[in-house]
Scaffold this active site. Structure first.
Site, PDB file in Angstrom:
ATOM      1  CG  HIS A 154      31.405  43.655  51.845  1.00  0.00           C
ATOM      2  ND1 HIS A 154      31.362  44.211  50.774  1.00  0.00           N
ATOM      3  CD2 HIS A 154      31.217  44.717  52.676  1.00  0.00           C
ATOM      4  CE1 HIS A 154      30.813  45.139  50.796  1.00  0.00           C
ATOM      5  NE2 HIS A 154      30.465  45.623  51.932  1.00  0.00           N
ATOM      6  CG  ASP A 209      36.964  35.593  47.631  1.00  0.00           C
ATOM      7  OD1 ASP A 209      36.858  36.612  48.537  1.00  0.00           O
ATOM      8  OD2 ASP A 209      38.030  35.865  46.803  1.00  0.00           O
TER       9      ASP A 209
HETATM   10  C1  GDG Z   1      36.083  41.581  50.421  1.00  0.00           C
HETATM   11  C2  GDG Z   1      35.622  40.006  50.276  1.00  0.00           C
HETATM   12  C3  GDG Z   1      34.442  40.669  48.221  1.00  0.00           C
HETATM   13  C4  GDG Z   1      43.610  44.473  44.506  1.00  0.00           C
HETATM   14  N1  GDG Z   1      44.930  44.562  44.154  1.00  0.00           N
HETATM   15  C5  GDG Z   1      45.114  45.794  43.933  1.00  0.00           C
HETATM   16  C6  GDG Z   1      43.734  46.376  43.900  1.00  0.00           C
HETATM   17  N2  GDG Z   1      43.073  45.436  44.296  1.00  0.00           N
HETATM   18  C7  GDG Z   1      41.545  45.710  44.503  1.00  0.00           C
HETATM   19  C8  GDG Z   1      40.834  44.867  43.186  1.00  0.00           C
HETATM   20  C9  GDG Z   1      39.494  44.616  43.802  1.00  0.00           C
HETATM   21  C10 GDG Z   1      39.741  44.687  45.320  1.00  0.00           C
HETATM   22  O1  GDG Z   1      40.966  45.066  45.577  1.00  0.00           O
HETATM   23  C11 GDG Z   1      39.690  43.314  45.915  1.00  0.00           C
HETATM   24  O2  GDG Z   1      38.291  42.844  46.222  1.00  0.00           O
HETATM   25  P1  GDG Z   1      38.236  41.252  46.186  1.00  0.00           P
HETATM   26  O3  GDG Z   1      36.832  41.129  45.974  1.00  0.00           O
HETATM   27  O4  GDG Z   1      38.874  40.461  45.392  1.00  0.00           O
HETATM   28  O5  GDG Z   1      38.536  40.644  47.739  1.00  0.00           O
HETATM   29  P2  GDG Z   1      38.763  41.338  49.230  1.00  0.00           P
HETATM   30  O6  GDG Z   1      39.792  42.342  49.421  1.00  0.00           O
HETATM   31  O7  GDG Z   1      39.234  40.048  50.117  1.00  0.00           O
HETATM   32  O8  GDG Z   1      37.227  41.885  49.555  1.00  0.00           O
HETATM   33  C12 GDG Z   1      35.414  39.661  48.924  1.00  0.00           C
HETATM   34  C13 GDG Z   1      34.711  42.116  48.481  1.00  0.00           C
HETATM   35  O9  GDG Z   1      35.071  42.285  49.842  1.00  0.00           O
HETATM   36  C14 GDG Z   1      33.652  43.024  48.443  1.00  0.00           C
HETATM   37  O10 GDG Z   1      32.427  42.644  48.942  1.00  0.00           O
HETATM   38  O11 GDG Z   1      34.172  40.310  46.904  1.00  0.00           O
HETATM   39  O12 GDG Z   1      34.909  38.319  48.788  1.00  0.00           O
HETATM   40  O13 GDG Z   1      36.857  39.149  50.899  1.00  0.00           O
HETATM   41  O14 GDG Z   1      38.843  45.621  43.569  1.00  0.00           O
HETATM   42  O15 GDG Z   1      40.618  45.683  42.001  1.00  0.00           O
HETATM   43  N3  GDG Z   1      43.661  47.751  43.541  1.00  0.00           N
HETATM   44  C15 GDG Z   1      44.758  48.233  43.201  1.00  0.00           C
HETATM   45  N4  GDG Z   1      46.096  47.903  43.255  1.00  0.00           N
HETATM   46  C16 GDG Z   1      46.173  46.427  43.640  1.00  0.00           C
HETATM   47  O16 GDG Z   1      47.516  46.146  43.794  1.00  0.00           O
HETATM   48  N5  GDG Z   1      44.810  49.705  42.796  1.00  0.00           N
END
Ligand code: GDG
Length: 732
Positions: free
Chosen positions: A170, A377
Site C-alpha cells: 500500500h 504517499d
Molecule cells: C496507506 C498509504 C494509501 C482519515 N481520517 C479519518 C478517517 N480517515 C480515513 C480516510 C481514508 C484513510 O483514513 C486514509 O487513507 P490514505 O490513503 O489517505 O492514507 P494512509 O492511512 O497513510 O494509508 C496510502 C492507503 O494506505 C491505501 O492503500 O492510499 O498512500 O499511506 O480512507 O477517509 N476516517 C474517519 N475519521 C477520520 O478522522 N472515519
C-alpha cells in the site's frame, strides 16, 4: 466454517478490520470502516473468506480473554494473531514504523537500522505464518497486505508450496537506490517473491521493484514477469479505488447534512480549503502550511475570505519523529494564525483528532478546495474520497505530484509539494476557477473512480492472481516427477540401448560468476560413472564450452562429448573431431567490435573459442548490460549480413559463431547411427532447443528451469536433474 465458494480466500493484514480494546476490565470490539474492509466485503459472499490479523491490543492486556476474543472475532470471519507487547513495540512500532515506513517514503535519515528490530520483524512474520499454517489448505488463495508482512509470502510458500499467494504493497516501493540501503534487502525481496502476484498502486513502484529484484537478486524480467529459478512471478499495477457509491450516498444522509450546517455556521460565507491526513512527516503538513502562509502573503485580497480546515488525525503516538512533528505543527499553526487573524477571522481551523465518518463527509462537502500535498504517499485515498463526495461537481482538488493518486487524477491541479510558490498559486487558481471548468474536471475524475472502485480493485487483483497461477502452469510445462518420473524409470529399465544427452552448464551444474569456477564436483563424477558403468548406456555431455576444458574435466571418463555447441565431437575412447571444416576469418572482423563493447561495459569480457567468440556480461550492472547487449547485437547483425555466421543470445552471453553448427545437428551423429529405444535429453537454454527438436516424440526431453520450450518435461534446477540421474544410475 463450511465450504461455500469453490475456494477459500484468506486476507492477511497487520490489523484486523475489527479492533479489540480493554478499558476498566471491559472488552470492546470496534469495526473499522476503512477502504480495504469495504472493498473486500463483497468477497465474503463469493468465497469462503477469512481475515487474519492483529486485533490491535497486546496479548498481555487480554490474557484472560483470549478465547472470548477468538469466539467473538470468529463471528466476523476474523482470526486473530496475538502479538506480545515486545513485538508490538519492536515489530509494529519498531521495524515497520521506524525502518520500513521512513525508508520506503524516501526519508532514509529517519530510518533506524537495528538487528534487534529486524529479528522482531522476522518473528512477527513467523507468528502470522504459524496461525495461517493451521488454517490453510493447498487450494486456498491468500492475499497478504502491506509492508508489515513482506516476509510472509515466502514463509507460506515454503510451508504449502501449491498455495496461490498475492501480495499488495500500500505504500510506495522506492527507487532501488533507496531500497538497497536496507541491510536486509535480499531477505525482504525474497520474502515478497514468495508470492505469485505482487501488486502496487502505480507503474513507477512496479518499475522500482523490478529493478531492485534485478539488481539485488539478479532475476531478469520481461512484461512484468520475473523469472526465478523455480517460478514465474507477476508484478502489476492495481491502483486502489474507494467505496464510491458509499461516499456519494453519505452526502444525502441527515447526519451529514447536520454536520455540514454546523461547519457552515462556523465559517460563514468564507470559501473553505480542507485537508485531511494522519499526523505523519510523509504528508507534507509543514510545507503545506508554509505554502498557505505564502498564499495569504502574496494574494492579500483573499485575507478574511478563506478558511483552511486542517484535520490532522493522531497517529503512531510515541514515535519520536511524530512527537516532534506535532510540536512543530502546533507552533506553525499558532504562528500563522497569530500573524493574520483579525476579529472574526482565523485563517486556520486546526483539528487534531479522529472524527466520525459523518463529519469527514461533511468536510469533503463544504471544501471548495481540497489541498492534498504529501511529500510521498502510496496512493492517498482522501483525494479520491473528496472527489467522490463532490456530487454537484463544485470543488477543486489540488494534489501533490508525489502521491500515487496523481498518476490517475490528471484533472486535478497537480503541484510539486515542495514548491511553495506553485502551491500558493494553485490555491489562488482553484479559488478563482469557473464553475464550468470545475464541473468538467470533477466529472472526468468521478467517471474513473466510479468504474474502478474498491470492489473492482479487489476482484481485479484476485482474478489476476488466479490467472497468474494458471499461466505459471502453462509456462513451466509438465514436471518430471511422481508418476511421470516412475514411467521414465520403467522405460529405462526395459530398454536395450539407451542414450543420454546431457547439457553441462545450468543442467548438470549451476551458474557461477566466472565460467571456469563451474567445474564438476565429486558427486557429479559419481553420477556419471554410475551411468557409464551400464554398458547399455551411451552418455554424451553436450556443451558450448571449448574442447580443452571438457577434455580436462571428463577426458578420463568413458563418456562422449560435444563441444562448442556442436563444432567438435568426441566419441568414447576416440579423438576430438570437427563435424565439418569451418573457416575462421570472420573472427578478425568481429573481435574489434566485441573489444569496443568490453571497454564500454565494466565487468564484461570476451571468451575466444576455436570457432566462436563469446561476450559475457553476467557480472555487469544489469541495466547497462541490457542496453549494451542490444546495441552490440545490432552492430553485429549489420556486420555479419554477408557472412556465414550467426549471433546467438544465451544466458547473459552473446555468442557469434558459424551458423551451420548447432547441438541438434551434433546429436544426430549418434541418433542416425544406433537404434536407441530410450533417449533422454536435458538442457536449460535456447541452444538446447535444437536438441529437443531433433529427437523423436517419444524421447524424454527435459527443460531445466523456466521458459517456453519444445521439451516435453521440465525440472527446476541441476539438483533435480542429478536426483533423476541418481535414480537411473542406481545410486539412489
Ligand atoms: C496507506 C498509504 C494509501 C482519515 N481520517 C479519518 C478517517 N480517515 C480515513 C480516510 C481514508 C484513510 O483514513 C486514509 O487513507 P490514505 O490513503 O489517505 O492514507 P494512509 O492511512 O497513510 O494509508 C496510502 C492507503 O494506505 C491505501 O492503500 O492510499 O498512500 O499511506 O480512507 O477517509 N476516517 C474517519 N475519521 C477520520 O478522522 N472515519
Amino acid at each position: 466454517m463450511g465450504e461455500i465458494g469453490p475456494r477459500k480466500l484468506i486476507i492477511v493484514s497487520n490489523r484486523l478490520p475489527v479492533s479489540v480494546s480493554k478499558k476498566a476490565g471491559k472488552l470492546s470490539f470496534q469495526r473499522s470502516v476503512g477502504g480495504l474492509a469495504t472493498g473486500l466485503a463483497s468477497f465474503y459472499r463469493q468465497y469462503d473468506s477469512l481475515w487474519v490479523g492483529w486485533p490491535g491490543v497486546a496479548e498481555e492486556k487480554i490474557k484472560e480473554d483470549l478465547q472470548t476474543v477468538k469466539r467473538h472475532l470468529k463471528k466476523e470471519n476474523c482470526v486473530p494473531v496475538f502479538l506480545p507487547q515486545s513485538l508490538v513495540d519492536q515489530f509494529y512500532h519498531g521495524f515497520c514504523n521506524k525502518t520500513v515506513w521512513p525508508l520506503f517514503h524516501y526519508f532514509p535519515n529517519y530510518a533506524v537500522f537495528s538487528s534487534a528490530l529486524w529479528n522482531a520483524y522476522k518473528k512477527g512474520n513467523q507468528l502470522f505464518a504459524d496461525v495461517l499454517e493451521d488454517l490453510l489448505r493447498p487450494g486456498d488463495i491468500v492475499w497478504v497486505h502491506d509492508f508489515h508482512l513482506m516476509l510472509l509470502p515466502a514463509l507460506l510458500r515454503k510451508r504449502i508450496p501449491e498455495l496461490a499467494v498475492g501480495f499488495f504493497l500500500h505504500i510506495p516501493f522506492p527507487s532501488s537506490e533507496i531500497f538497497r540501503l536496507m541491510p536486509w534487502r535480499d531477505e525482504v525481496l525474497k520474502g515478497i517473491l514468495g508470492a505469485d502476484l505482487v501488486g502496487f498502486h502505480t507503474a513507477d513502484y512496479v518499475g522500482h521493484f523490478l529493478s531492485s529484484v534485478r539488481r539485488i537478486l539478479g532475476y531478469e524480467h520481461s512484461f512484468n514477469q520475473i523469472l526465478t529459478e523455480r517460478r514465474m512471478i507477476q508484478a502489476d499495477v492495481f491502483p486502489m479505488g474507494i467505496d464510491y457509491e458509499g461516499f456519494r450516498k453519505a452526502i444525502e444522509s441527515p447526519a451529514v447534512k447536520e454536520e455540514i450546517e454546523r461547519i457552515r455556521q462556523r465559517v460563514g460565507s468564507n470559501r473553505v480549503i480542507i485537508s485531511v491526513d494522519r499526523l505523519d512527516y510523509t504528508k507534507g503538513l509543514l510545507h503545506r502550511l508554509e505554502a498557505f502562509e505564502l498564499f495569504l502573503d502574496r494574494y492579500p485580497e483573499w485575507r478574511g475570505k478563506v478558511t483552511f480546515i486542517l484535520l490532522v488525525v493522531p497517529s503512531r503516538v510515541g514515535v519520536e519523529h511524530y512527537a516532534q512533528l506535532k510540536r512543530d505543527l502546533d507552533e506553525m499553526v499558532g504562528r500563522i494564525n497569530g500573524k493574520y487573524d483579525t476579529i472574526g477571522w482565523i485563517p486556520i481551523w486546526y483539528l487534531y483528532r479522529s472524527v466520525p465518518r459523518e463529519m469527514l463527509s461533511a468536510l469533503y462537502a463544504v471544501g471548495d478546495v481540497a489541498l492534498i500535498t504529501p511529500l510521498r504517499d502510496g496512493m492517498n485515498l482522501v483525494a479520491k474520497e473528496y472527489v467522490a463526495s463532490k456530487v454537484d461537481g463544485n470543488g477543486v482538488l489540488i494534489l501533490g505530484e508525489l502521491a500515487g493518486a496523481a498518476r490517475e487524477m490528471g484533472e486535478a491541479i497537480i503541484v510539486n509539494p515542495l514548491d511553495r510558490g506553485a502551491v500558493a498559486k494553485a490555491i489562488k487558481t482553484a479559488l478563482e476557477m469557473s464553475d464550468e471548468e470545475k464541473a468538467v474536471r470533477m466529472s472526468a475524475m468521478q467517471r474513473r473512480l466510479e468504474r474502478y472502485d474498491v470492489v473492482r480493485w479487489a476482484s481485479d487483483f484476485v482474478e489476476r492472481l488466479l490467472d497468474t497461477k494458471a499461466r505459471q502452469i502453462a509456462f513451466s510445462g509438465k514436471k518430471l516427477i511422481g508418476e511421470e518420473a516412475d514411467k521414465l524409470i520403467q522405460d529405462y529399465s526395459k530398454a536395450r540401448r539407451r542414450v543420454l544427452f546431457l547439457d553441462y552448464d545450468g543442467t548438470l551444474v549451476g551458474f557461477r560468476d566466472k565460467p571456469e569456477k563451474a567445474e564438476p564436483d565429486p558427486e557429479l563424477y559419481e553420477i556419471l560413472k554410475s551411468l557409464i558403468a551400464d554398458e547399455k548406456n551411451d552418455v554424451v555431455i553436450v556443451s558450448g564450452r571449448d574442447p580443452y576444458t571438457l577434455q580436462r574435466w571428463f577426458g578420463d571418463l568413458s563418456v562422449s562429448m560435444i563441444a562448442e555447441h556442436g563444432v567438435w565431437i568426441k566419441e568414447t575412447g576416440g579423438e576430438w573431431e570437427m563435424i565439418e571444416l569451418l573457416d575462421n576469418e570472420w573472427k578478425d572482423k568481429v573481435r574489434p567490435i566485441l573489444e569496443l563493447y568490453t571497454d564500454r561495459t565494466p565487468g564484461s569480457f570476451i571468451e575466444e573459442k576455436e570457432f566462436s567468440l563469446v561476450w559475457h556480461y553476467r557480472r555487469c550492472d544489469p541495466m547497462l548490460a541490457t542496453v549494451r547487449a542490444r546495441e552490440l547485437k545490432d552492430a553485429l547483425l549489420q556486420l555479419i549480413a554477408n557472412l556465414e555466421i550467426g549471433v546467438l543470445e544465451g544466458n547473459k552471453v552473446i555468442e557469434v559463431k558459424n551458423t551451420s553448427i548447432n547441438k541438434g545437428r551434433a546429436i544426430l551423429h549418434w541418433l542416425a547411427r544406433d537404434d536407441y529405444d530410450f533417449i533422454l535429453v536435458a538442457g536449460d537454454d535456447w541452444t538446447d532447443e535444437d536438441m529437443f527438436e531433433v529427437v523423436p516424440d517419444w524421447a524424454y526431453s527435459v527443460k531445466v528451469g523456466f521458459g517456453i520450450s519444445k521439451a516435453r518435461y521440465r525440472l527446476d534446477d541441476p539438483e533435480e536433474v542429478r536426483e533423476l540421474l541418481k535414480r537411473l544410475g542406481g545410486t539412489k
